[in-house]
Design a protein around this motif. Structure first.
Motif, PDB file in Angstrom:
ATOM      1  N   ALA A  18       0.832  -1.208   0.000  1.00  0.00           N
ATOM      2  CA  ALA A  18       0.000   0.000   0.000  1.00  0.00           C
ATOM      3  C   ALA A  18       0.865   1.257   0.000  1.00  0.00           C
ATOM      4  CB  ALA A  18      -0.920  -0.001   1.224  1.00  0.00           C
ATOM      5  N   ALA A  19       1.972   1.216   0.735  1.00  0.00           N
ATOM      6  CA  ALA A  19       2.853   2.377   0.823  1.00  0.00           C
ATOM      7  C   ALA A  19       3.538   2.670  -0.504  1.00  0.00           C
ATOM      8  CB  ALA A  19       3.901   2.155   1.919  1.00  0.00           C
ATOM      9  N   VAL A  20       4.062   1.644  -1.166  1.00  0.00           N
ATOM     10  CA  VAL A  20       4.901   1.887  -2.346  1.00  0.00           C
ATOM     11  C   VAL A  20       4.145   1.794  -3.671  1.00  0.00           C
ATOM     12  CG1 VAL A  20       6.953   1.125  -1.128  1.00  0.00           C
ATOM     13  CG2 VAL A  20       5.685  -0.523  -2.501  1.00  0.00           C
ATOM     14  N   LEU A  21       3.038   1.048  -3.695  1.00  0.00           N
ATOM     15  CA  LEU A  21       2.287   0.870  -4.941  1.00  0.00           C
ATOM     16  C   LEU A  21       0.872   1.430  -4.868  1.00  0.00           C
ATOM     17  CD1 LEU A  21       3.389  -2.763  -5.883  1.00  0.00           C
ATOM     18  CD2 LEU A  21       4.091  -0.639  -7.003  1.00  0.00           C
ATOM     19  N   GLY A  22       0.459   1.876  -3.685  1.00  0.00           N
ATOM     20  CA  GLY A  22      -0.867   2.456  -3.535  1.00  0.00           C
ATOM     21  C   GLY A  22      -1.986   1.447  -3.410  1.00  0.00           C
ATOM     22  N   ASP A  23      -1.631   0.151  -3.335  1.00  0.00           N
ATOM     23  CA  ASP A  23      -2.669  -0.879  -3.317  1.00  0.00           C
ATOM     24  C   ASP A  23      -2.148  -2.110  -2.561  1.00  0.00           C
ATOM     25  OD1 ASP A  23      -4.628  -2.759  -3.803  1.00  0.00           O
ATOM     26  OD2 ASP A  23      -4.646  -2.496  -5.981  1.00  0.00           O
ATOM     27  N   PRO A  24      -2.775  -2.474  -1.442  1.00  0.00           N
ATOM     28  CA  PRO A  24      -2.321  -3.651  -0.689  1.00  0.00           C
ATOM     29  C   PRO A  24      -2.489  -4.948  -1.456  1.00  0.00           C
ATOM     30  CG  PRO A  24      -4.415  -2.865   0.176  1.00  0.00           C
ATOM     31  CD  PRO A  24      -3.940  -1.825  -0.788  1.00  0.00           C
ATOM     32  N   GLU A  25      -3.366  -4.953  -2.466  1.00  0.00           N
ATOM     33  CA  GLU A  25      -3.630  -6.172  -3.233  1.00  0.00           C
ATOM     34  C   GLU A  25      -2.547  -6.470  -4.265  1.00  0.00           C
ATOM     35  OE1 GLU A  25      -5.979  -8.207  -2.357  1.00  0.00           O
ATOM     36  OE2 GLU A  25      -6.676  -6.789  -0.829  1.00  0.00           O
ATOM     37  N   LYS A  26      -1.581  -5.583  -4.408  1.00  0.00           N
ATOM     38  CA  LYS A  26      -0.512  -5.816  -5.379  1.00  0.00           C
ATOM     39  C   LYS A  26       0.674  -6.577  -4.772  1.00  0.00           C
ATOM     40  CE  LYS A  26      -1.683  -2.110  -8.568  1.00  0.00           C
ATOM     41  NZ  LYS A  26      -1.255  -0.863  -9.262  1.00  0.00           N
ATOM     42  N   ALA A  27       0.515  -7.036  -3.546  1.00  0.00           N
ATOM     43  CA  ALA A  27       1.534  -7.904  -2.938  1.00  0.00           C
ATOM     44  C   ALA A  27       1.342  -9.332  -3.452  1.00  0.00           C
ATOM     45  CB  ALA A  27       1.434  -7.873  -1.422  1.00  0.00           C
ATOM     46  N   ILE A  28       2.423  -9.943  -3.892  1.00  0.00           N
ATOM     47  CA  ILE A  28       2.431 -11.347  -4.322  1.00  0.00           C
ATOM     48  C   ILE A  28       3.197 -12.153  -3.285  1.00  0.00           C
ATOM     49  CG2 ILE A  28       3.293 -12.961  -6.062  1.00  0.00           C
ATOM     50  CD1 ILE A  28       2.931 -10.799  -8.144  1.00  0.00           C
ATOM     51  N   TYR A  29       2.618 -13.247  -2.835  1.00  0.00           N
ATOM     52  CA  TYR A  29       3.211 -14.023  -1.750  1.00  0.00           C
ATOM     53  C   TYR A  29       3.931 -15.246  -2.314  1.00  0.00           C
ATOM     54  CZ  TYR A  29       0.141 -10.865   0.584  1.00  0.00           C
ATOM     55  OH  TYR A  29      -0.473  -9.711   0.986  1.00  0.00           O
ATOM     56  N   VAL A  30       5.200 -15.363  -1.965  1.00  0.00           N
ATOM     57  CA  VAL A  30       6.039 -16.457  -2.442  1.00  0.00           C
ATOM     58  C   VAL A  30       6.347 -17.365  -1.252  1.00  0.00           C
ATOM     59  CG1 VAL A  30       8.198 -17.100  -3.578  1.00  0.00           C
ATOM     60  CG2 VAL A  30       7.061 -14.931  -4.172  1.00  0.00           C
ATOM     61  N   PRO A  31       5.701 -18.536  -1.143  1.00  0.00           N
ATOM     62  CA  PRO A  31       5.951 -19.418   0.006  1.00  0.00           C
ATOM     63  C   PRO A  31       7.344 -20.033  -0.073  1.00  0.00           C
ATOM     64  CG  PRO A  31       4.449 -20.460  -1.559  1.00  0.00           C
ATOM     65  CD  PRO A  31       4.665 -19.068  -2.054  1.00  0.00           C
ATOM     66  N   LEU A  32       8.067 -19.969   1.044  1.00  0.00           N
ATOM     67  CA  LEU A  32       9.443 -20.461   1.107  1.00  0.00           C
ATOM     68  C   LEU A  32       9.633 -21.304   2.357  1.00  0.00           C
ATOM     69  CD1 LEU A  32      11.197 -17.058   0.310  1.00  0.00           C
ATOM     70  CD2 LEU A  32      11.020 -18.997  -1.269  1.00  0.00           C
ATOM     71  N   THR A  33      10.384 -22.390   2.226  1.00  0.00           N
ATOM     72  CA  THR A  33      10.777 -23.142   3.411  1.00  0.00           C
ATOM     73  C   THR A  33      11.820 -22.336   4.175  1.00  0.00           C
ATOM     74  OG1 THR A  33      12.587 -24.293   2.302  1.00  0.00           O
ATOM     75  CG2 THR A  33      10.387 -25.321   2.208  1.00  0.00           C
ATOM     76  N   ALA A  34      12.023 -22.680   5.434  1.00  0.00           N
ATOM     77  CA  ALA A  34      13.040 -21.987   6.230  1.00  0.00           C
ATOM     78  C   ALA A  34      14.419 -22.123   5.600  1.00  0.00           C
ATOM     79  CB  ALA A  34      13.043 -22.539   7.657  1.00  0.00           C
ATOM     80  N   ALA A  35      14.707 -23.300   5.037  1.00  0.00           N
ATOM     81  CA  ALA A  35      16.027 -23.540   4.451  1.00  0.00           C
ATOM     82  C   ALA A  35      16.249 -22.742   3.176  1.00  0.00           C
ATOM     83  CB  ALA A  35      16.202 -25.025   4.175  1.00  0.00           C
ATOM     84  N   ALA A  36      15.172 -22.392   2.452  1.00  0.00           N
ATOM     85  CA  ALA A  36      15.310 -21.737   1.150  1.00  0.00           C
ATOM     86  C   ALA A  36      15.156 -20.225   1.202  1.00  0.00           C
ATOM     87  CB  ALA A  36      14.274 -22.315   0.178  1.00  0.00           C
TER      88      ALA A  36
END
Length: 344
Positions: free
Chosen positions: A72-90
């Protein structure tokens, strides 16, 4: 495992991250985000209360809310966040390689990680400590009863090293059972392959809730063996991006300090008779110009997710299924450790 073994294991893990993560130009992170029109946020591969995707594909959790606020701060829209699931090791290799712009994945702030991996923690989003989940049927009621026992740990975390230090200092022995995820750890505990599963409280509670038999067969021991300050992480070499991520976090905390909420922040900041709000608005424009983001970033942050207290309560606290006490995560004026540095 003795101290030498712990040191070798730690060095090997750090070395693996350095070898697997290719170089990426750290500067101009914000430029790349604006060009893509999305924010790539590294999160967990599924921890209730921190970052979890539901059956409809919607992500939620404390780390997720931070990513929404940053977007929201940098792009003006909280919905523009893309979530990349990562294991702790990666997670660290993904950050170093530029696969994500920021890591918001219940990650403990340590000197070794900053100095050796070339990463920077921007602040503390959540304070916790390392505890132990055990089966009620196993008869373990205190930490000393785990002497000589197999203990499940998730790979790539600080937990095995903490175990080695604490057990070594007491002259105890233990057998680590490294696994890829909390889900595998709770399954191993259920099957008797380990006597305990060790992690932070949200992970332990979430794992027990998701267990096949539900949470009732398990208890968390009263002892905690470490302090775990966890927060967002960025790469070295981009001071502007580091500053933006850090002050998004501080803005969430400051909003709670000054009673700005998701529902009142816009009306208060637009009220010319509110002196504190007027001062915030004056800083907003100056900071926005200096950092290359649009004015109104403070309003957008709080309108998207609420203040720090609202985020905690919704995801980990009284309004969540975890029902965790805030403890050190209370504001400084309430006996906690949370406070924001001044804006000017």
């Amino acid at each position: 495992m003795n101290r030498l073994g712990k040191t070798v294991a730690s060095i090997s893990a750090i070395g693996a991250v350095l070898l697997l993560s290719g170089p990426v130009q750290a500067g101009d992170t914000l430029t790349r985000i604006k060009e893509r029109k999305n924010l790539k946020c590294g999160v967990s591969d599924g921890i209730l209360g921190l970052s979890m995707k539901d059956q409809n594909g919607r992500w939620s959790g404390m780390d997720v809310d931070f990513c929404r606020a940053l977007s929201a701060a940098v792009l003006g829209d909280p919905e523009k966040a893309i979530y990349v699931p990562l294991t702790a090791a990666a997670r660290f290799s993904a950050l170093k390689a530029g696969e994500v712009d920021v890591l918001a994945r219940n990650t403990t702030w340590t000197l070794e990680r900053e100095a050796v991996l070339g990463i920077l923690f921007t602040g503390v989003l959540y304070y916790d400590g390392q505890g132990f989940l055990v089966s009620k049927s196993g008869g373990v009621q205190e930490l000393a009863q785990l002497n000589g026992s197999p203990v499940c740990v998730v790979k790539g975390t600080t937990h095995e090293g903490n175990l080695a230090q604490v057990f070594g200092a007491k002259g105890w022995d233990f057998r680590p059972v490294p696994l890829e995820s909390p889900g595998e750890a709770i399954e191993a505990l259920h099957e008797g392959r380990c006597k305990a599963f060790t992690s932070e409280r949200p992970q332990l509670i979430a794992a027990s809730i998701k267990a096949a038999g539900g949470p009732d067969p398990y208890i968390i021991l009263p002892e905690q063996i470490s302090t775990e300050p966890m927060g967002p992480v960025v790469r070295w070499g981009d001071d502007e991006w580091f500053t933006i991520v850090r002050w998004v976090l501080f803005t969430l905390i400051r909003a709670e300090e000054e009673d700005y909420t998701q529902t009142n922040v816009r009306s208060r900041l637009e009220n010319q008779d509110d002196f504190a709000a007027r001062s915030w608005k004056e800083m907003d424009g100056l900071v926005a110009k200096s950092l290359g983001i649009d004015p109104g970033w403070g309003i957008r942050i709080v309108e998207s997710v609420g203040n720090y207290g609202e985020i905690f309560g919704r995801n980990l606290g009284e309004r969540s299924s975890l029902k965790l006490e805030r403890g050190f995560n209370k504001l400084w004026k309430d006996g906690g450790l949370m406070y924001a540095p001044p804006y000017r």
